[in-house]
Design a protein around this motif. Structure first.
Motif, PDB file in Angstrom:
ATOM      1  N   ASP A  12      13.423  65.198 115.338  1.00 22.73           N
ATOM      2  CA  ASP A  12      12.293  64.285 115.539  1.00 22.73           C
ATOM      3  C   ASP A  12      12.842  62.883 115.780  1.00 22.73           C
ATOM      4  OD1 ASP A  12      10.010  62.705 115.465  1.00 22.73           O
ATOM      5  OD2 ASP A  12       9.228  63.597 113.609  1.00 22.73           O
ATOM      6  N   ARG A  13      12.785  62.429 117.020  1.00 26.30           N
ATOM      7  CA  ARG A  13      13.356  61.135 117.377  1.00 26.30           C
ATOM      8  C   ARG A  13      12.632  59.958 116.726  1.00 26.30           C
ATOM      9  NH1 ARG A  13      13.594  61.191 123.739  1.00 26.30           N
ATOM     10  NH2 ARG A  13      11.421  61.565 123.297  1.00 26.30           N
ATOM     11  N   ARG A  14      11.403  60.178 116.238  1.00 28.45           N
ATOM     12  CA  ARG A  14      10.648  59.104 115.602  1.00 28.45           C
ATOM     13  C   ARG A  14      11.041  58.917 114.142  1.00 28.45           C
ATOM     14  NH1 ARG A  14       5.158  61.883 116.128  1.00 28.45           N
ATOM     15  NH2 ARG A  14       6.602  63.521 115.576  1.00 28.45           N
ATOM     16  N   CYS A  15      11.838  59.822 113.623  1.00 31.88           N
ATOM     17  CA  CYS A  15      12.108  59.880 112.194  1.00 31.88           C
ATOM     18  C   CYS A  15      13.554  59.488 111.884  1.00 31.88           C
ATOM     19  CB  CYS A  15      11.849  61.323 111.743  1.00 31.88           C
ATOM     20  SG  CYS A  15      11.969  61.597 110.003  1.00 31.88           S
ATOM     21  N   TRP A  16      13.727  58.769 110.789  1.00 31.33           N
ATOM     22  CA  TRP A  16      15.050  58.408 110.291  1.00 31.33           C
ATOM     23  C   TRP A  16      15.325  59.172 109.012  1.00 31.33           C
ATOM     24  CZ3 TRP A  16      18.171  55.464 113.182  1.00 31.33           C
ATOM     25  CH2 TRP A  16      17.597  54.633 114.135  1.00 31.33           C
ATOM     26  N   ARG A  17      16.549  59.637 108.875  1.00 39.78           N
ATOM     27  CA  ARG A  17      17.001  60.293 107.651  1.00 39.78           C
ATOM     28  C   ARG A  17      17.895  59.318 106.897  1.00 39.78           C
ATOM     29  NH1 ARG A  17      14.292  64.884 106.277  1.00 39.78           N
ATOM     30  NH2 ARG A  17      13.438  65.736 108.194  1.00 39.78           N
ATOM     31  N   LEU A  18      17.738  59.268 105.583  1.00 40.83           N
ATOM     32  CA  LEU A  18      18.466  58.306 104.766  1.00 40.83           C
ATOM     33  C   LEU A  18      19.635  58.986 104.059  1.00 40.83           C
ATOM     34  CD1 LEU A  18      15.359  56.577 103.184  1.00 40.83           C
ATOM     35  CD2 LEU A  18      16.694  55.808 105.149  1.00 40.83           C
ATOM     36  N   HIS A  19      20.785  58.319 104.122  1.00 45.05           N
ATOM     37  CA  HIS A  19      22.005  58.821 103.491  1.00 45.05           C
ATOM     38  C   HIS A  19      22.705  57.659 102.809  1.00 45.05           C
ATOM     39  CE1 HIS A  19      21.946  62.741 105.586  1.00 45.05           C
ATOM     40  NE2 HIS A  19      21.332  62.053 106.533  1.00 45.05           N
ATOM     41  N   LEU A  20      23.364  57.957 101.695  1.00 40.20           N
ATOM     42  CA  LEU A  20      24.174  56.936 101.047  1.00 40.20           C
ATOM     43  C   LEU A  20      25.427  56.713 101.880  1.00 40.20           C
ATOM     44  CD1 LEU A  20      24.069  57.881  97.257  1.00 40.20           C
ATOM     45  CD2 LEU A  20      22.641  56.270  98.504  1.00 40.20           C
ATOM     46  N   SER A  21      25.836  55.473 101.994  1.00 40.04           N
ATOM     47  CA  SER A  21      27.078  55.153 102.685  1.00 40.04           C
ATOM     48  C   SER A  21      28.224  55.269 101.685  1.00 40.04           C
ATOM     49  CB  SER A  21      27.019  53.735 103.244  1.00 40.04           C
ATOM     50  OG  SER A  21      27.048  52.821 102.166  1.00 40.04           O
ATOM     51  N   PRO A  22      29.448  55.375 102.167  1.00 38.47           N
ATOM     52  CA  PRO A  22      30.582  55.406 101.239  1.00 38.47           C
ATOM     53  C   PRO A  22      30.623  54.173 100.326  1.00 38.47           C
ATOM     54  CG  PRO A  22      31.284  56.069 103.432  1.00 38.47           C
ATOM     55  CD  PRO A  22      29.857  55.592 103.546  1.00 38.47           C
ATOM     56  N   GLN A  23      30.178  53.027 100.828  1.00 40.78           N
ATOM     57  CA  GLN A  23      30.180  51.787 100.044  1.00 40.78           C
ATOM     58  C   GLN A  23      29.268  51.874  98.821  1.00 40.78           C
ATOM     59  OE1 GLN A  23      29.692  48.230 102.364  1.00 40.78           O
ATOM     60  NE2 GLN A  23      29.020  47.043 100.597  1.00 40.78           N
ATOM     61  N   SER A  24      28.282  52.743  98.846  1.00 36.75           N
ATOM     62  CA  SER A  24      27.364  52.853  97.712  1.00 36.75           C
ATOM     63  C   SER A  24      28.090  53.300  96.449  1.00 36.75           C
ATOM     64  CB  SER A  24      26.214  53.811  98.023  1.00 36.75           C
ATOM     65  OG  SER A  24      26.695  55.145  98.122  1.00 36.75           O
ATOM     66  N   GLY A  25      29.217  53.955  96.617  1.00 31.76           N
ATOM     67  CA  GLY A  25      30.000  54.378  95.465  1.00 31.76           C
ATOM     68  C   GLY A  25      30.455  53.215  94.603  1.00 31.76           C
ATOM     69  N   GLN A  26      30.536  52.029  95.195  1.00 32.29           N
ATOM     70  CA  GLN A  26      30.949  50.844  94.438  1.00 32.29           C
ATOM     71  C   GLN A  26      29.921  50.450  93.375  1.00 32.29           C
ATOM     72  OE1 GLN A  26      31.553  47.775  97.319  1.00 32.29           O
ATOM     73  NE2 GLN A  26      33.278  48.802  98.300  1.00 32.29           N
ATOM     74  N   VAL A  27      28.657  50.810  93.587  1.00 31.87           N
ATOM     75  CA  VAL A  27      27.622  50.422  92.627  1.00 31.87           C
ATOM     76  C   VAL A  27      27.038  51.596  91.848  1.00 31.87           C
ATOM     77  CG1 VAL A  27      26.922  48.323  93.826  1.00 31.87           C
ATOM     78  CG2 VAL A  27      25.763  50.477  94.341  1.00 31.87           C
ATOM     79  N   MET A  28      27.213  52.810  92.326  1.00 33.08           N
ATOM     80  CA  MET A  28      26.576  53.957  91.676  1.00 33.08           C
ATOM     81  C   MET A  28      27.043  54.139  90.230  1.00 33.08           C
ATOM     82  SD  MET A  28      24.344  55.133  93.785  1.00 33.08           S
ATOM     83  CE  MET A  28      23.917  56.769  93.286  1.00 33.08           C
ATOM     84  N   ASP A  29      28.339  54.169  89.993  1.00 33.77           N
ATOM     85  CA  ASP A  29      28.829  54.369  88.627  1.00 33.77           C
ATOM     86  C   ASP A  29      28.501  53.185  87.717  1.00 33.77           C
ATOM     87  OD1 ASP A  29      29.728  56.914  89.166  1.00 33.77           O
ATOM     88  OD2 ASP A  29      31.802  56.301  89.541  1.00 33.77           O
ATOM     89  N   PRO A  30      28.746  51.943  88.161  1.00 30.74           N
ATOM     90  CA  PRO A  30      28.405  50.824  87.272  1.00 30.74           C
ATOM     91  C   PRO A  30      26.907  50.733  86.944  1.00 30.74           C
ATOM     92  CG  PRO A  30      29.875  50.074  89.012  1.00 30.74           C
ATOM     93  CD  PRO A  30      29.477  51.484  89.341  1.00 30.74           C
ATOM     94  N   ILE A  31      26.048  50.999  87.903  1.00 35.46           N
ATOM     95  CA  ILE A  31      24.612  50.887  87.627  1.00 35.46           C
ATOM     96  C   ILE A  31      24.142  52.047  86.761  1.00 35.46           C
ATOM     97  CG2 ILE A  31      23.629  52.058  89.641  1.00 35.46           C
ATOM     98  CD1 ILE A  31      22.321  48.712  88.626  1.00 35.46           C
ATOM     99  N   GLU A  32      24.744  53.213  86.944  1.00 34.31           N
ATOM    100  CA  GLU A  32      24.417  54.341  86.074  1.00 34.31           C
ATOM    101  C   GLU A  32      24.858  54.049  84.645  1.00 34.31           C
ATOM    102  OE1 GLU A  32      22.742  57.371  84.481  1.00 34.31           O
ATOM    103  OE2 GLU A  32      22.480  57.082  86.619  1.00 34.31           O
ATOM    104  N   ALA A  33      25.986  53.362  84.483  1.00 27.41           N
ATOM    105  CA  ALA A  33      26.444  52.969  83.148  1.00 27.41           C
ATOM    106  C   ALA A  33      25.450  52.008  82.502  1.00 27.41           C
ATOM    107  CB  ALA A  33      27.834  52.346  83.225  1.00 27.41           C
ATOM    108  N   VAL A  34      24.903  51.095  83.282  1.00 30.30           N
ATOM    109  CA  VAL A  34      23.884  50.181  82.759  1.00 30.30           C
ATOM    110  C   VAL A  34      22.661  50.983  82.319  1.00 30.30           C
ATOM    111  CG1 VAL A  34      22.238  48.357  83.370  1.00 30.30           C
ATOM    112  CG2 VAL A  34      24.638  48.158  84.062  1.00 30.30           C
ATOM    113  N   ALA A  35      22.198  51.883  83.164  1.00 26.14           N
ATOM    114  CA  ALA A  35      21.018  52.694  82.828  1.00 26.14           C
ATOM    115  C   ALA A  35      21.267  53.502  81.553  1.00 26.14           C
ATOM    116  CB  ALA A  35      20.668  53.615  83.990  1.00 26.14           C
TER     117      ALA A  35
END
Length: 157
Positions: free
Chosen positions: A88-111
């Motif tokens: 579907d050309r009208r639709c965008w699919r969302l994916h995490l970029s490799p850079q998201s790894g920089q915040v995933m672990d620290p923010i999960e630790a905060v949570a």
């Protein structure tokens, strides 16, 4: 029939807990440069790679336009990629970029720290009982929501 003070205040108490939990989370995570909504979006995208913005809006219980702005900021920060949907050309699919790894672990630790600190001093059995009650309330409300918008009731008699 009059209700006990506990029944009358449960909605307010749950709202207060959510607000306070969010406020503490926001303060503890400020150094990471992510808002609570951005973190929730990242978590949902992480667990559902390839989700559409419309699906994400549904998962977050937000308006699609608001989710679009959140995704815009996450994309600008380099944490999310929008990819074309092959079907579907009208639709965008969302994916995490490799850079998201920089915040995933620290923010999960905060949570995790907020969750842990929020239940400090509570007996584990009492906590389990409270969680069981809250899950039942959630189920009751989910059933009511699925029913004809409040016309049904779970009350008996």
């Amino acid at each position: 029939m009059s209700k006990s003070p506990d029944q009358n205040g449960i909605g307010y108490l749950i709202a207060d807990l959510s607000r306070l939990f969010g406020r503490v989370f926001d303060r503890r995570s400020a150094h990471l440069g992510l808002t609570r909504v951005q973190w929730r979006a990242l978590k949902r995208i992480h667990s559902s790679q390839g989700v559409t913005q419309a699906e994400l809006a549904d998962l977050l219980d937000m308006e699609p336009i608001a989710v679009g702005r959140v995704i815009d900021r996450l994309q600008k920060s380099g944490f999310v990629e929008r990819r074309n949907d092959p079907n579907d050309r009208r639709c965008w699919r969302l994916h995490l970029s490799p850079q998201s790894g920089q915040v995933m672990d620290p923010i999960e630790a905060v949570a995790a720290s907020v969750r842990e600190d929020s239940v400090a001093g509570i007996d584990p059995q009492q906590l389990q009982a409270a969680l069981k009650v809250l899950m039942q309330i959630r189920e009751n409300l989910s059933q009511l929501d699925r029913a004809s918008r409040g016309e049904s009731s779970l009350r008996k008699g």
